[in-house]
Design an enzyme around this catalytic site. Sequence first.
Site, PDB file in Angstrom:
ATOM      1  CB  CYS A   1      -0.914  -0.027   1.218  1.00 51.00           C
ATOM      2  SG  CYS A   1      -1.725   1.534   1.588  1.00 51.00           S
TER       3      CYS A   1
ATOM      4  NE  ARG B   1      13.145   4.523  42.543  1.00 45.51           N
ATOM      5  CZ  ARG B   1      11.903   4.140  42.257  1.00 45.51           C
ATOM      6  NH1 ARG B   1      11.301   4.591  41.180  1.00 45.51           N
ATOM      7  NH2 ARG B   1      11.273   3.299  43.043  1.00 45.51           N
TER       8      ARG B   1
ATOM      9  CB  CYS C   1       0.883   1.305   4.253  1.00 49.90           C
ATOM     10  SG  CYS C   1      -0.862   0.812   4.359  1.00 49.90           S
TER      11      CYS C   1
ATOM     12  CG  ASN D   1      16.435   2.921  52.032  1.00 51.96           C
ATOM     13  OD1 ASN D   1      17.213   2.684  51.101  1.00 51.96           O
ATOM     14  ND2 ASN D   1      15.147   2.643  51.962  1.00 51.96           N
TER      15      ASN D   1
END
Length: 509
Positions: free
Chosen positions: A75, A306, A78, A381
């Site tokens: 196409c 993290r 497309c 922590n």
Amino acid sequence: MSRALWLLILSLFSLTFTLSASSSSWGSRSILRAVNTDNADVHDYAVELNATNFDEVLRDTPASFAVVEFFAHWCPACRNYKPHYEKVARLFNGPDAVHPGIILMTRVDCASKINTKLCDNFSVGHYPMLFWGPPSKFASARWEPTQTKSDIRVIDDGRTADRLLSWINKQTGSSFALDDQKFENEHLSSNVSDPGQIARAVYDVEEATSTAFEIILGHKMIKSNTRASLVKFLQLLVAHHPSRRCRKGSAEVLVNFDDLCPLDMWSADRQEDQDVQAALGNFQICGRDVPRGYWMFCRGSKNDTRGFSCGLWVLLHSLSVRVEDGESNFAFTTICDFVHNFFICEECRRHFYDMCSSVSTPFNTSRDFALWLWSAHNKVNERLIKEEASLGTADPKFPKMIWPLRQFCPSCYLSRSQKNDGIEWDQDEVFKFLKEYYGKTLVSLYKDKGINGNDGTNRVLEDLVPSTNAIVVPLGAALAVAVASCAFGALACYWRSQQKSRKPRRSWS
């Protein structure tokens, strides 16, 4: 012209096209690229799906939303639309995505015969045709234009990259832009806003597991003196990893461990080192699409915050609340050994080893072990809060904190005020919170998708219980390995033979 002649012409055309594609060494996307040679070197960000993997990929993705483009490779419209679609896909797809894990951008070639029924199921009436919805809703789904209620919607205004992204922004309440760069214009929710966010961390647990084994292989850390601790950790993962995919992959590695990791696998005189490493690397411990290259719950607001360490902590906590009482001390020594032998951050490893070494009596219950790990994490922590404050290295959106916060678990706090020497905890309530948070809530997304089912291990427990009490390998781990393997009888014999050669191990002292 006769039907036979037409078939002959079509066959010759197909053969000519196939030979041409083969001679150019094109890959699995050769047909699509054959009609887009001007952009053959452009990286495709959109994930190409077909009828064989459509349901699986969309069911398993961590993304909250999916866009599916149905197109035909012949196409012209497309082909001309593809650069627009790829501009948007760049933002969301792949390890280098600007905003990973939010939207999965996919494509399906309806001109491929294998996809005929799939395209019919979605009533594809023109090309390209774009759909939007929760990824899992696409799996085994059908869509009809006359449907009044559906989680899947047609994108009716996405003919350019700008218009498609504008449509997406309206649906998600976002402000994504085509020129966004990584860690700019982030839409990250703080980890103190909603305890239910931990459900997204199940994908990070898979990512951390796969990343850990990549690090182990990459740094050649499997030595004669570390093999036993890795085997134990694999046993623990087989029995209690929150992801079924990781349990299955761990079992496959464990069953083939002696072949994949011979005692002299890194010896200087071995000619097969590269082959051995390649073979072990081919075992994707949590599935073929993992590691994905990005984090969900554990994603920081900066590139160096993290990520892996967060995912590994979530994994360890999830293991701690899943073990049985009789396995608690095994789990403790196994995790301590694993961190000591395979965590590559030297200072972190030393601090964790010191905390393990301070334990003088064995853990008799899973409660005691889970609370020890929780306390150890809070101690880490506390130390990092001070260090990051003095150096200015904290993640501003995700600062280190003492856990759980009062808004998550008010009953965990015995009093409203904090004593001079710390918080006064109700440890029974803390344990309940940990069980719920790292147990049920963590796997709730997988349960909703129906891909975290029970391994069915309890039905055959008696088949693997040896008569001796001198057992090092936890029964649940040996059992899960047996169930995960096709060669159940052979594995049962393997584990029983291993028990005879092992001696009980004393706890850390």
